[in-house]
Design an enzyme around this catalytic site. Structure first.
Site, PDB file in Angstrom:
ATOM      1  CB  CYS A   1      -0.914   0.011   1.218  1.00 50.74           C
ATOM      2  SG  CYS A   1      -1.732  -1.561   1.478  1.00 50.74           S
TER       3      CYS A   1
ATOM      4  CG  HIS B   1      -2.480   4.053   5.201  1.00 50.88           C
ATOM      5  ND1 HIS B   1      -2.374   4.045   3.830  1.00 50.88           N
ATOM      6  CD2 HIS B   1      -2.534   2.743   5.578  1.00 50.88           C
ATOM      7  CE1 HIS B   1      -2.369   2.788   3.398  1.00 50.88           C
ATOM      8  NE2 HIS B   1      -2.471   1.986   4.440  1.00 50.88           N
TER       9      HIS B   1
ATOM     10  CG  HIS C   1      -6.646   0.477   0.735  1.00 48.63           C
ATOM     11  ND1 HIS C   1      -5.655   1.131   0.035  1.00 48.63           N
ATOM     12  CD2 HIS C   1      -6.015  -0.149   1.768  1.00 48.63           C
ATOM     13  CE1 HIS C   1      -4.495   0.906   0.608  1.00 48.63           C
ATOM     14  NE2 HIS C   1      -4.687   0.134   1.663  1.00 48.63           N
TER      15      HIS C   1
END
Lengths: 352, 424
Positions: free
Chosen positions: B176, B316, B353
């Site tokens: 990520c 995040h 995401h």
């Protein structure tokens, strides 16, 4: 580079063996692939991880490619521990292209093949080890970081054969810029699966791939166990998808790698490059000399090629008959990456 | 003052339901979610079909702008070219600019992931013994846009060739954090003087069956019985996982000298960057937030700033229990008594995401906040019920001029990265 960076230690795993000296032995023969007997390659048995270093579950949850890498880097643990550095001062960079996927997909493919009418959701639910841990390169990097206690800067690279150079350069720069005092550089070749052959834009029947892994420990101080040290003396990267421009890019890259030591190509004692790459070999026509490569011993190791060759260079440097001099590694990927790395073999002062 | 300042002069973006950055920014300002039910997930019988995905209508428009027959190329490459063209146009550059200066391309991407069509097709070439007939598979080529011929760096190579990148191309696969790390690596390459011009960011197309199943089996995906648009709930006590998504974003970075020489309009600056490996636990950070704190502190220090200089943080904020609690504690540690002067946003409740894509997308949204002085709300956030009320997440967009934003990306396996961005 104001701060010197040394190749402190190295570990390899490939068809020739698990010692750097094995790369100097008699070349093994590539064997027919399990899924295609008409093609040959250097396959390796999946290694078992040292249980004192890695959690047992890793053996089950990581693919063979990652296991090879972990098995290989484990042998650098004593050398890294001996440096007695805080974990935050140890960087980790990795070249592990296609480490996990798409090969896990083959389990799903097989499940579909056996039960084509079954809903996909149910098939996936019964197809281990399909979970995100096997999907990401960072998982393998995390297992390395956890086992060998390196918690400094990190980076993973996936640029085909060139990923090894990317990872090495990143690690070197982390040390030069004082974000780390040492760095582990780890690499793995791709798994020998059908996907490997499908991924290549022009699959060549002659391509002999190999499975393997290699790992280096870089440090701002050389290992004091031998009278000679191997220092990173220069590097450069370039890219051109245009073969017509490739030679010019390659010459620029080589000149740039040699520039810090104020050398020209003729000053270099040893060149390491793929002798089967005609475009690459033409660069050395004006300075004819032997070009070394361990490729015949291992097959094409992809992202592990460069680190395996460096490991062999370190082995030469640490031998009793080593003499000071420079080795130039020149790489050229199928995609058009060019890379040059200059290593200097030096006699350590206390031994002179 | 750094030896070489790094300017941002353009960006491009595609996200679910948004074909450019301005559209996405406006959607979030209007609190419109980009998360929907994915028709294929629904058809395949997945329990929860919520996803952020680029739909067929968007793909038609993306393909229409492609400089060739899009059907012959992997979607990743088509998307990369579309976003790169946006970024070049925004920066006032022509595609040939990269061939005439020291240039680099840095793209984040994780895995090529087969979808159900790919898997079914390959299964037809598998024999009764479980062996794939490779020759038959190779002799019956699927279009290059399909099947296992894809590789993780395909879009990097396509763009490098299209743009004539001269010096450095790399593909970053750091889970990520890959998008943020690609931007950070480009920033470092310019700062070191290796190159003068870079295009960097991420392309990630993982909103398909295999990644869905893989993340779900890890317990990372939200499985709440809520409408799709309400499932991702960053920093709320009832958060229970992220919604998988996809997208791409790229920014153009230039050395100050290069940008000034060509009289480029500056969108923002990259002030600092840090990436740190913690390997604390595969899917969560240190419970006290100390590891995320180290990363943020290192980025702020790299920028030559104090934490009090940071006015806004693009978190995040995945909406998993573990990430958000670690990140919230870390933010409290980093900002301490200053935290009341800092605003926070979490974009993943609006977009989902997109893994590698998320860091690049969030960097672009942060740059727009810097440029326009508008701070984004966090969808599905209710301050009255918030678990960390001392952190000021906005429920509504807010007009406020800011100078420094930090954007966080924390990846599986402990790949942490923070980027500090400044106003032009």
């Amino acid at each position: 580079m104001s701060i010197a960076v040394y190749i402190h230690s190295a570990a390899v795993l490939n068809a020739a063996g698990s010692e750097c000296a094995d790369l100097l032995g008699t070349p093994p023969s590539p064997q027919p692939l399990a899924f295609d007997a008409t093609r040959r390659a250097f396959a390796l048995p999946t290694p078992r991880l040292a249980s004192d270093l890695f959690d047992r579950k890793i053996q089950r949850s990581v693919e063979p490619q990652g296991l090879r890498l972990l098995h290989c880097v484990a042998r650098l643990a004593p050398a890294l521990a001996a440096l007695q550095l805080p974990p935050a001062r140890i960087a980790l960079t990795a070249a592990i292209p296609e480490v996990d996927a798409p090969s896990p997909c083959w389990d799903a493919v097989q499940a579909i093949s056996e039960q084509p009418q079954k809903p996909l959701a149910q098939l996936l639910a019964n197809t281990p080890p399909l979970h995100a841990i096997t999907l990401l390169n960072s998982s393998v990097m995390a297992y390395v970081a956890e086992a060998l206690q390196c918690h400094g800067p990190m980076g993973g690279f996936c640029s085909q054969d060139n990923a090894g150079l990317d990872a090495l350069v990143e690690a070197c720069q982390q040390i030069v810029e004082q974000r780390a005092d040492a760095a582990l550089v780890v690499s793995s070749s791709p798994n020998l699966t059908p996907a490997l052959y499908l991924r290549e834009p022009t699959p060549s029947a002659e391509a002999i791939f190999g499975e393997g892994a290699a790992a280096l420990l870089l440090s701002s101080a050389p290992s004091r166990t031998t009278p000679h040290a191997l220092r990173i003396a220069g590097f450069a990267r370039g890219y051109s998808a245009d073969p017509q421009r490739g030679a010019a890019v390659a010459r620029r890259v080589i000149d740039q790698a040699l520039s810090l030591e104020k050398l020209c190509l003729g000053d270099v004692e040893q060149i390491v490059a793929n002798p089967e790459d005609a475009q690459l070999m033409s660069l050395f026509a004006e300075h004819p000399r032997g070009v070394r490569s361990a490729r015949a011993m291992t097959g094409d190791l992809g992202a592990s090629t460069l680190l395996s060759e460096i490991a062999l260079a370190l082995h030469h440097t640490q031998s009793a008959s080593a003499t000071p001099g420079h080795t130039l590694f020149v790489s050229h990927s199928r995609a058009g990456h060019w890379g040059a790395l200059l290593l200097a073999s030096e006699t350590l002062e206390k031994h002179t | 003052m750094r030896t070489r300042e790094v300017y941002v002069t353009g960006f491009g973006l595609v996200a679910p339901m948004a074909l450019d950055a301005a559209t996405l920014f406006e959607r979030i300002c209007q609190k419109q979610s980009c998360v929907r039910e994915h028709p294929r997930f629904k058809a395949l019988g997945f329990n929860n079909s919520a996803a952020g995905f680029i739909d067929d209508g968007q793909w038609q428009q993306i393909a229409a702008g492609f400089g060739g027959n899009a059907a012959l190329h992997p979607r990743q490459s088509v998307l990369a070219e579309f976003v790169a063209r946006q970024a070049l146009l925004h920066a006032g550059l022509t595609p040939t600019a990269f061939a005439h200066t020291r240039s680099g391309l840095f793209l984040g991407a994780n895995k090529y992931c087969a979808d159900s069509h790919d898997l079914h097709r390959a299964s037809r070439f598998m024999g009764e013994t479980g062996r794939v007939d490779l020759d038959q598979l190779l002799d019956n080529p699927a279009p290059s846009s399909a099947l296992f011929g894809r590789r993780v760096d395909q879009q990097t190579l396509h763009l490098a060739e299209t743009l004539g990148i001269r010096d450095h191309i790399s593909t970053h696969s750091d889970a990520c954090a890959a998008g943020t790390m690609a931007i950070g690596s480009a920033y470092r390459a310019i700062e070191r003087g290796e190159i003068d011009l870079a295009i960097c960011g991420a392309v990630e197309l993982m909103a398909n069956e295999l990644p869905y199943y893989m993340f779900n089996s890890l317990g990372a995906l939200c499985q709440a019985d809520l409408p799709a648009s309400e499932q991702s709930r960053p920093f709320m006590p009832d958060r229970c996982g992220f919604v998988i998504s996809e997208g791409a974003a790229m920014v153009i970075l230039e050395s100050a000298e290069h940008a000034q020489r060509r009289k480029a309009t500056t969108v923002g600056r990259v002030l600092g960057y840090a990436n740190v490996c913690e390997a604390q636990k595969m899917t969560s950070s240190s419970r006290d937030g100390s590891k995320y704190e180290e990363c943020m502190e290192a980025a702020i220090e790299d920028a030559g700033l104090l934490s009090s200089a940071v006015q806004h943080v693009n978190t995040h904020g995945t909406s998993t229990q573990a990430n958000d609690s670690c990140e919230a504690l870390a933010l409290q540690r980093v900002f301490g008594e200053c935290q009341e002067h800092v605003t926070f946003t979490a974009n993943k409740s609006a977009i989902g995401h997109s893994l590698a894509g998320s860091g690049a997308i969030e960097a672009v949204l942060s740059l727009i906040s810097l440029r326009d002085g508008v701070l984004l709300p966090t969808l599905n956030y209710d301050h009255d019920r918030a678990e960390y009320p001392s952190l000021t997440f906005l429920s509504e967009p807010m007009r406020q001029s800011i100078n420094v934003v930090m954007s966080n990306s924390f990846g599986f396996g402990g790949v942490n990265s923070s980027l500090v961005l400044g106003r032009a």
